[in-house]
Enzyme design. Sequence first.
Site, PDB file in Angstrom:
ATOM      1  CB  CYS A 112       8.660  25.823  -4.715  1.00  0.00           C
ATOM      2  SG  CYS A 112       9.854  24.630  -4.117  1.00  0.00           S
ATOM      3  CB  CYS A 113       5.898  23.116  -8.488  1.00  0.00           C
ATOM      4  SG  CYS A 113       5.310  22.042  -7.178  1.00  0.00           S
ATOM      5  CB  CYS A 201       8.444  17.592  -2.403  1.00  0.00           C
ATOM      6  SG  CYS A 201       9.158  17.808  -4.034  1.00  0.00           S
ATOM      7  CB  CYS A 204       4.479  19.514  -0.858  1.00  0.00           C
ATOM      8  SG  CYS A 204       5.445  21.031  -0.839  1.00  0.00           S
ATOM      9  CB  CYS A 229       3.351  20.327  -9.310  1.00  0.00           C
ATOM     10  SG  CYS A 229       3.994  19.043 -10.356  1.00  0.00           S
TER      11      CYS A 229
HETATM   12  S1  ADX Z   1       2.370  15.488  -9.464  1.00  0.00           S
HETATM   13  O1  ADX Z   1       2.367  16.292 -10.718  1.00  0.00           O
HETATM   14  O2  ADX Z   1       1.186  15.700  -8.649  1.00  0.00           O
HETATM   15  O3  ADX Z   1       3.625  15.585  -8.713  1.00  0.00           O
HETATM   16  P1  ADX Z   1       1.924  12.677  -9.218  1.00  0.00           P
HETATM   17  O4  ADX Z   1       2.760  12.567  -8.012  1.00  0.00           O
HETATM   18  O5  ADX Z   1       0.450  12.563  -9.073  1.00  0.00           O
HETATM   19  O6  ADX Z   1       2.283  14.024 -10.035  1.00  0.00           O
HETATM   20  O7  ADX Z   1       2.433  11.603 -10.269  1.00  0.00           O
HETATM   21  C1  ADX Z   1       1.820  11.421 -11.523  1.00  0.00           C
HETATM   22  C2  ADX Z   1       2.883  11.058 -12.519  1.00  0.00           C
HETATM   23  O8  ADX Z   1       3.699  12.215 -12.797  1.00  0.00           O
HETATM   24  C3  ADX Z   1       3.864  10.011 -12.056  1.00  0.00           C
HETATM   25  O9  ADX Z   1       3.368   8.701 -12.242  1.00  0.00           O
HETATM   26  C4  ADX Z   1       5.055  10.300 -12.927  1.00  0.00           C
HETATM   27  O10 ADX Z   1       4.871   9.781 -14.226  1.00  0.00           O
HETATM   28  C5  ADX Z   1       5.032  11.818 -12.994  1.00  0.00           C
HETATM   29  N1  ADX Z   1       5.865  12.380 -11.911  1.00  0.00           N
HETATM   30  C6  ADX Z   1       5.456  12.944 -10.757  1.00  0.00           C
HETATM   31  N2  ADX Z   1       6.502  13.336 -10.013  1.00  0.00           N
HETATM   32  C7  ADX Z   1       7.616  13.009 -10.713  1.00  0.00           C
HETATM   33  C8  ADX Z   1       9.016  13.120 -10.495  1.00  0.00           C
HETATM   34  N3  ADX Z   1       9.521  13.680  -9.386  1.00  0.00           N
HETATM   35  N4  ADX Z   1       9.861  12.654 -11.444  1.00  0.00           N
HETATM   36  C9  ADX Z   1       9.377  12.101 -12.582  1.00  0.00           C
HETATM   37  N5  ADX Z   1       8.076  11.956 -12.840  1.00  0.00           N
HETATM   38  C10 ADX Z   1       7.200  12.393 -11.928  1.00  0.00           C
HETATM   39 FE1  SF4 Z   2       8.626  22.651  -4.002  1.00  0.00          FE
HETATM   40 FE2  SF4 Z   2       6.685  21.337  -2.702  1.00  0.00          FE
HETATM   41 FE3  SF4 Z   2       6.629  21.613  -5.386  1.00  0.00          FE
HETATM   42 FE4  SF4 Z   2       8.403  19.986  -4.206  1.00  0.00          FE
HETATM   43  S1  SF4 Z   2       6.129  19.758  -4.251  1.00  0.00           S
HETATM   44  S2  SF4 Z   2       8.820  21.374  -5.852  1.00  0.00           S
HETATM   45  S3  SF4 Z   2       8.923  21.183  -2.339  1.00  0.00           S
HETATM   46  S4  SF4 Z   2       6.425  23.235  -3.811  1.00  0.00           S
END
Ligand code: ADX
Ligand code: SF4
Length: 239
Positions: A112-113, A201, A204, A229
């Site tokens: 999904c990610c 999300c 999650c 992710c």
């Molecule tokens: S994640 O990889 O686990 O989702 P996290 O939420 O810790 O990342 O965020 C770390 C950095 O990844 C954020 O400060 C941002 O720079 C980037 N990031 C995470 N999610 C997003 C998103 N949905 N859109 C753009 N950048 C994101």
């Molecule tokens: Fe899908 Fe969860 Fe990844 Fe979002 S964080 S893209 S809902 S698996």
Amino acid sequence: MSAIPASLTAAGQDPAALVDACLAAYGDAAAIAFSGAEDVLVLEYARLSGRRFRVFCLDTGRLHPETYTYLAQVEQHFGIQIQYCFPDRTRVEAMVNAKGLFSFYREGHGECCGVRKVEPLRQQLATLRAWITGQRRDQSPTRTDVPPVHVDPVFSGLGGGPLIKVNPLAAVPQAEVWATIRAYGLPTNALHDQGYVSIGCAPCTRPLRPGEHERAARWWWEEGTKKECGLHAGNLRTS
Ligand code: ADX
Ligand code: SF4
């Protein structure tokens, strides 16, 4: 010769200097990846630089309503238009219609990610020479070695060339990030007032329980050392 400009190396671990040096070196070929959480501080450093800056957000379609409200608030606060990157409709439909809306609880979050975040990110990064993230070393057991600047070990940039990855908050502890956000009077995601610390999300992410590390509230059904992710998959290779 290193692909990293000397001006970026010279910025050391100083968040404001790192953001300024990146925007100065790359201009519109650089963009900030904004998740809608405390990485708002990176946007403030970009604003303080006085330079033009681009911001993008990966809209997975599964973000919390509070996060969408916050993204609009942030646009208004900074007078910017965030660029939203959506997943490929055909791939989302194929996955969801075959496996349901919550396949990640059974199979792990990888597929999904991959569809909703990593592929749209790959496409966005292919238009850039540098990207700026809000990653910090204290965010996760997988991030203890995050450098302030490096060549992205996973993604390519414009024309398949090297992509510089700047993590201006790498060495900044969580408490300092929040103290600075408050000192600057920046808007914050309403989820933080409901016990959420790290925000991804909706299905999650859960609020943090007392004594837990902030990463425990993301993909809580999976093992801590694997919780990336794919956006920052390079962290798994070095940790
Ligand atoms: S994640 O990889 O686990 O989702 P996290 O939420 O810790 O990342 O965020 C770390 C950095 O990844 C954020 O400060 C941002 O720079 C980037 N990031 C995470 N999610 C997003 C998103 N949905 N859109 C753009 N950048 C994101
Ligand atoms: Fe899908 Fe969860 Fe990844 Fe979002 S964080 S893209 S809902 S698996």
